[in-house]
Design an enzyme around this catalytic site. Structure first.
Site, PDB file in Angstrom:
ATOM      1  CE  LYS A 111      -4.477  -1.464   1.629  1.00  0.00           C
ATOM      2  NZ  LYS A 111      -5.534  -1.317   2.611  1.00  0.00           N
ATOM      3  CE  LYS A 194      -5.871  -8.386  -1.667  1.00  0.00           C
ATOM      4  NZ  LYS A 194      -5.773  -8.052  -0.313  1.00  0.00           N
ATOM      5  CE  LYS A 197     -13.771  -2.825   0.408  1.00  0.00           C
ATOM      6  NZ  LYS A 197     -13.687  -2.501   1.812  1.00  0.00           N
TER       7      LYS A 197
HETATM    8  P1  TYM Z   1     -10.892  -5.656   4.213  1.00  0.00           P
HETATM    9  O1  TYM Z   1     -11.878  -4.557   4.381  1.00  0.00           O
HETATM   10  O2  TYM Z   1      -9.778  -5.470   3.241  1.00  0.00           O
HETATM   11  O3  TYM Z   1     -11.627  -6.998   3.837  1.00  0.00           O
HETATM   12  C1  TYM Z   1     -12.696  -7.503   4.616  1.00  0.00           C
HETATM   13  C2  TYM Z   1     -12.698  -9.009   4.622  1.00  0.00           C
HETATM   14  O4  TYM Z   1     -12.781  -9.515   3.278  1.00  0.00           O
HETATM   15  C3  TYM Z   1     -11.728 -10.434   3.021  1.00  0.00           C
HETATM   16  N1  TYM Z   1     -11.328 -10.313   1.620  1.00  0.00           N
HETATM   17  C4  TYM Z   1     -11.270 -11.355   0.769  1.00  0.00           C
HETATM   18  N2  TYM Z   1     -11.549 -12.654   0.924  1.00  0.00           N
HETATM   19  C5  TYM Z   1     -11.414 -13.455  -0.161  1.00  0.00           C
HETATM   20  N3  TYM Z   1     -11.013 -13.004  -1.379  1.00  0.00           N
HETATM   21  C6  TYM Z   1     -10.736 -11.701  -1.583  1.00  0.00           C
HETATM   22  N4  TYM Z   1     -10.370 -11.286  -2.800  1.00  0.00           N
HETATM   23  C7  TYM Z   1     -10.854 -10.808  -0.485  1.00  0.00           C
HETATM   24  N5  TYM Z   1     -10.657  -9.472  -0.324  1.00  0.00           N
HETATM   25  C8  TYM Z   1     -10.954  -9.185   0.961  1.00  0.00           C
HETATM   26  C9  TYM Z   1     -10.610 -10.004   3.974  1.00  0.00           C
HETATM   27  O5  TYM Z   1      -9.701 -11.048   4.216  1.00  0.00           O
HETATM   28  C10 TYM Z   1     -11.385  -9.604   5.202  1.00  0.00           C
HETATM   29  O6  TYM Z   1     -11.691 -10.720   6.005  1.00  0.00           O
HETATM   30  N6  TYM Z   1      -7.942  -5.101   8.205  1.00  0.00           N
HETATM   31  C11 TYM Z   1      -9.185  -5.667   7.749  1.00  0.00           C
HETATM   32  C12 TYM Z   1     -10.397  -5.161   8.529  1.00  0.00           C
HETATM   33  C13 TYM Z   1     -10.236  -5.315   9.997  1.00  0.00           C
HETATM   34  C14 TYM Z   1     -10.343  -6.512  10.742  1.00  0.00           C
HETATM   35  C15 TYM Z   1     -10.110  -6.136  12.106  1.00  0.00           C
HETATM   36  C16 TYM Z   1     -10.612  -7.849  10.418  1.00  0.00           C
HETATM   37  C17 TYM Z   1      -9.964  -4.302  10.858  1.00  0.00           C
HETATM   38  N7  TYM Z   1      -9.887  -4.799  12.122  1.00  0.00           N
HETATM   39  C18 TYM Z   1     -10.140  -7.084  13.122  1.00  0.00           C
HETATM   40  C19 TYM Z   1     -10.635  -8.778  11.449  1.00  0.00           C
HETATM   41  C20 TYM Z   1     -10.394  -8.387  12.786  1.00  0.00           C
HETATM   42  C21 TYM Z   1      -9.397  -5.288   6.293  1.00  0.00           C
HETATM   43  O7  TYM Z   1      -8.883  -4.320   5.817  1.00  0.00           O
HETATM   44  O8  TYM Z   1     -10.284  -6.062   5.635  1.00  0.00           O
END
Ligand code: TYM
Length: 328
Positions: A111, A194, A197
């Protein structure tokens, strides 16, 4: 299993990767366990967000959670910034996190890009805040997609470091819950990256708010190869295998079963099947989402109640942390 916590960043739309990799599993877990599902708005501002858009996106993602099947009567839905313990605990944990551990985080490297000097401290400290999200509730399990594995390992290490430094066993070491299928949904236009967004191409992903025409159009433009007939050969034909894998996760059939249905057919048939399976999953979510977005008062009420419930658990745990650390 004890308490379960997870979250999504409310930056724009949720896509199919978020749903298949994480939220779909949350819906099942909430029937058997105490669950907290966050809208990670503190994480969202590690990259500048327009304030009006952020407000709108928090409501949108709350509506999408409910539209996907998260039941506010069973699960706690809340936005992170409403519970001050997240940011407070992140500071305490940051004081127990060696820089070397943060320097290994691949997401920060991706990032921050080439100009790392310009990346914000928040982006760098992001995984410490994520550890705080989990440890603030002493969550035992964290259901996430594959890309969050490294952050989860760091959260475990940080919990261990705090416990060692203060000779306590206060923090539970959390376990990741990563599904066997759907944990890594790939882009529709590049099987090596993958679904995300931040991909500049809209054709790479399916948003949960996409209408059926958009979905059909995206499925049509999905990448295949020049061989007319459909076969499932992940090594030799990765683009075609990528689309078959996605159909397999959507329909909960094996890739071999999907390929058998497509035997002797052409890539246009594969794309039609992809569009149909996408619509079968996305259309009901989108319909419910549009309905919920008409009732903002109800959405605000869900977030108010969620913040109050989360705040109670967080408050009790953070008081204990303050005592352990030596704050008066
Ligand atoms: P974020 O917002 O990027 O994604 C949310 C969830 O979606 C999953 N994900 C995917 N799974 C499968 N294939 C994909 N292409 C794909 N893209 C995203 C992510 O693995 C995630 O589970 N840091 C985290 C948010 C967060 C969080 C937490 C999660 C903040 N605090 C505490 C768990 C516990 C994030 O940016 O997810």
């Amino acid at each position: 299993m004890g308490l379960i916590l997870s979250g999504v960043q409310p930056t724009g739309n949720l896509h199919l990767g978020n749903y298949l990799g994480a939220i779909k599993n949350w819906v099942k877990l909430q029937n058997e366990h105490e669950c907290l599902f966050m809208l990670a708005d503190l994480h969202a501002i590690t990259v500048h967000q327009d304030p009006a858009e952020l407000r709108e996106n928090v409501l949108k993602v709350a509506a999408l959670y409910v539209a996907c099947g998260i039941d506010p009567k069973k699960s706690v839905i809340f936005n992170q910034s409403r519970v001050s313990g997240h940011a407070e605990l992140a500071w305490v944990l940051g004081c127990n996190t060696p820089l070397g551990w943060l320097n290994r985080m691949t997401q920060f490297k991706d990032k921050s890009g080439n100009d790392r000097e310009k990346a914000g401290l928040g982006l760098y400290a992001y995984p410490v805040l994520m550890a705080a999200d989990i440890l603030l509730y002493n969550a035992t399990h964290v259901p996430v997609g594959d890309d969050q594995k490294q952050h989860l390992e760091l959260a475990r290490d940080i919990a261990g470091a705090f416990n060692r430094n203060f000779k306590t066993e206060f923090f539970t070491i959390p376990e990741p819950l990563i599904q066997k299928t759907g944990a890594r949904v790939m882009s529709l236009t590049d099987y090596t990256s993958k679904m995300s967004k931040s991909d500049p191409s809209e054709y790479s992903r399916i948003n949960l708010t996409d209408d059926n025409d958009i979905i059909r159009n995206k499925a049509k433009k999905a990448k295949t190869d020049s061989i007319a007939e459909v076969t499932y050969e992940p090594e030799a034909r990765p683009d075609v295998a990528n689309l078959i894998n996605l159909i397999s996760v959507l329909t909960e059939k094996t890739p071999q079963a999907v390929a058998a249905e497509l035997a002797g057919k052409k890539s246009s048939d594969l794309k039609t099947m992809l569009a149909d399976s996408l619509i079968a999953v996305v259309e009901p979510v989108r319909t419910k989402y549009l309905e919920l977005m008409n009732d903002r008062i109800m959405l605000m009420k869900i977030l108010d109640e969620g913040a109050a419930k989360a705040g109670r658990i967080a408050g009790a745990n953070f008081s204990k942390v303050k005592e352990i650390v030596g704050f008066i």
